[in-house]
Design an enzyme around this catalytic site. Sequence first.
Site, PDB file in Angstrom:
ATOM      1  CG  ASP A 257      -2.043  -0.936   1.199  1.00  0.00           C
ATOM      2  OD1 ASP A 257      -2.012  -1.845   0.358  1.00  0.00           O
ATOM      3  OD2 ASP A 257      -2.975  -0.772   2.020  1.00  0.00           O
ATOM      4  CG  ASP A 258       0.075   3.804   2.304  1.00  0.00           C
ATOM      5  OD1 ASP A 258      -1.074   3.504   1.938  1.00  0.00           O
ATOM      6  OD2 ASP A 258       0.400   3.933   3.498  1.00  0.00           O
TER       7      ASP A 258
ATOM      8  CG  HIS B 221      -4.480   2.747  -0.481  1.00  0.00           C
ATOM      9  ND1 HIS B 221      -5.468   2.214   0.322  1.00  0.00           N
ATOM     10  CD2 HIS B 221      -3.488   3.108   0.375  1.00  0.00           C
ATOM     11  CE1 HIS B 221      -5.077   2.259   1.586  1.00  0.00           C
ATOM     12  NE2 HIS B 221      -3.882   2.805   1.650  1.00  0.00           N
TER      13      HIS B 221
ATOM     14  CG  HIS C 190      -3.633   7.077   3.274  1.00  0.00           C
ATOM     15  ND1 HIS C 190      -3.934   6.868   4.605  1.00  0.00           N
ATOM     16  CD2 HIS C 190      -3.217   5.889   2.799  1.00  0.00           C
ATOM     17  CE1 HIS C 190      -3.678   5.595   4.897  1.00  0.00           C
ATOM     18  NE2 HIS C 190      -3.246   4.979   3.830  1.00  0.00           N
TER      19      HIS C 190
ATOM     20  CE1 TYR D  86      -4.721   6.225   8.394  1.00  0.00           C
ATOM     21  CE2 TYR D  86      -6.525   7.214   7.148  1.00  0.00           C
ATOM     22  CZ  TYR D  86      -5.250   7.283   7.675  1.00  0.00           C
ATOM     23  OH  TYR D  86      -4.487   8.399   7.477  1.00  0.00           O
TER      24      TYR D  86
ATOM     25  CG  HIS E 154       2.327   0.083   4.319  1.00  0.00           C
ATOM     26  ND1 HIS E 154       2.046  -0.811   5.330  1.00  0.00           N
ATOM     27  CD2 HIS E 154       1.201   0.825   4.128  1.00  0.00           C
ATOM     28  CE1 HIS E 154       0.799  -0.606   5.758  1.00  0.00           C
ATOM     29  NE2 HIS E 154       0.262   0.368   5.047  1.00  0.00           N
TER      30      HIS E 154
END
Length: 307
Positions: A119-120, A170, A174, A211, A264
Amino acid sequence: MNRRTDLIVIGLGITALILIGCATTAPTVNQAQTIPAVSTATTASSSASETPQPPTSTPSATVTKTPSAAPSSAAASPSKKASGTTAPGKPVARGAVTQPPLGTQVNCAVTACVALTFDDGPGTRTAELVQTLAKANVPATFFMLSSVAANNPSGAAAVAANPSMEIANHSISHANLANASAATVNKEMVTSQKRLEKQTGRKITLFRPPYGAMNSTVKKTAASSGQAIITWDVDTLDWKHRTPAKTVSIALSEVSPGSIILMHDIHSSTVKAVPDLIAALNKRGYTMVTVSTLLGSVTPGKVYSHR
Ligand code: NI
């Protein structure tokens, strides 16, 4: 000996050979017959336990360097946490496996599959991570932030260039979508999806809410934009401890057939952990696949945390 005795001796010899032949083939037949029985028993006993087992109850799960266990004993540990009350049964992780070449179709209904998710990103080491994964024949799924992808086009391109790597959404920034307005939810989910599709040339059908936070608006928006909602059942907490060995040990202590493992790719410690994690999962009988391969056909708007 006379001729009659000779014939009796030859007759007895042939009978003995036939009996020996039966004895040596019998275990193979039994083994084949017991496999479905083992898997049924596992499903029945596992339905009671949805919560992660403490590492102490699964000794093999906390050790990363043990020699490969015999197939029968290797099956006991990962299957313990297998969940699903109505599923017909999950495949059981057995002895060590090797990753099939990239592009091979894996059937996760009969194979103990897990999905590595990142992720991210894309991060500064994502291109290197893609190389590591490709070298090990490991497909993975990258849940990109479209704002980050826009700022790191070469990182996004490195993932997009390998057809075995999956790109997923995603959001843009965020944001916590459980507290967001409908307009924000739409932008973070749908505008982000379109931007990622335009930038990478891929069709984006999976969304992971930041989250894991969501509400009914998020689900409705996912349904109308053709995105399934993907969370996870194994959280390595890699962002928190930033320790490669810990990333591996947490993943191993919580993994079961069908798991979706959260990591991540923006952290160096995670990129560093991946080769050891791949080796350890293969050793425990897990084959790594993308989320799409793991889940098969998915329904937009529906939430999936594992197979
Ligand atoms: Ni995130």
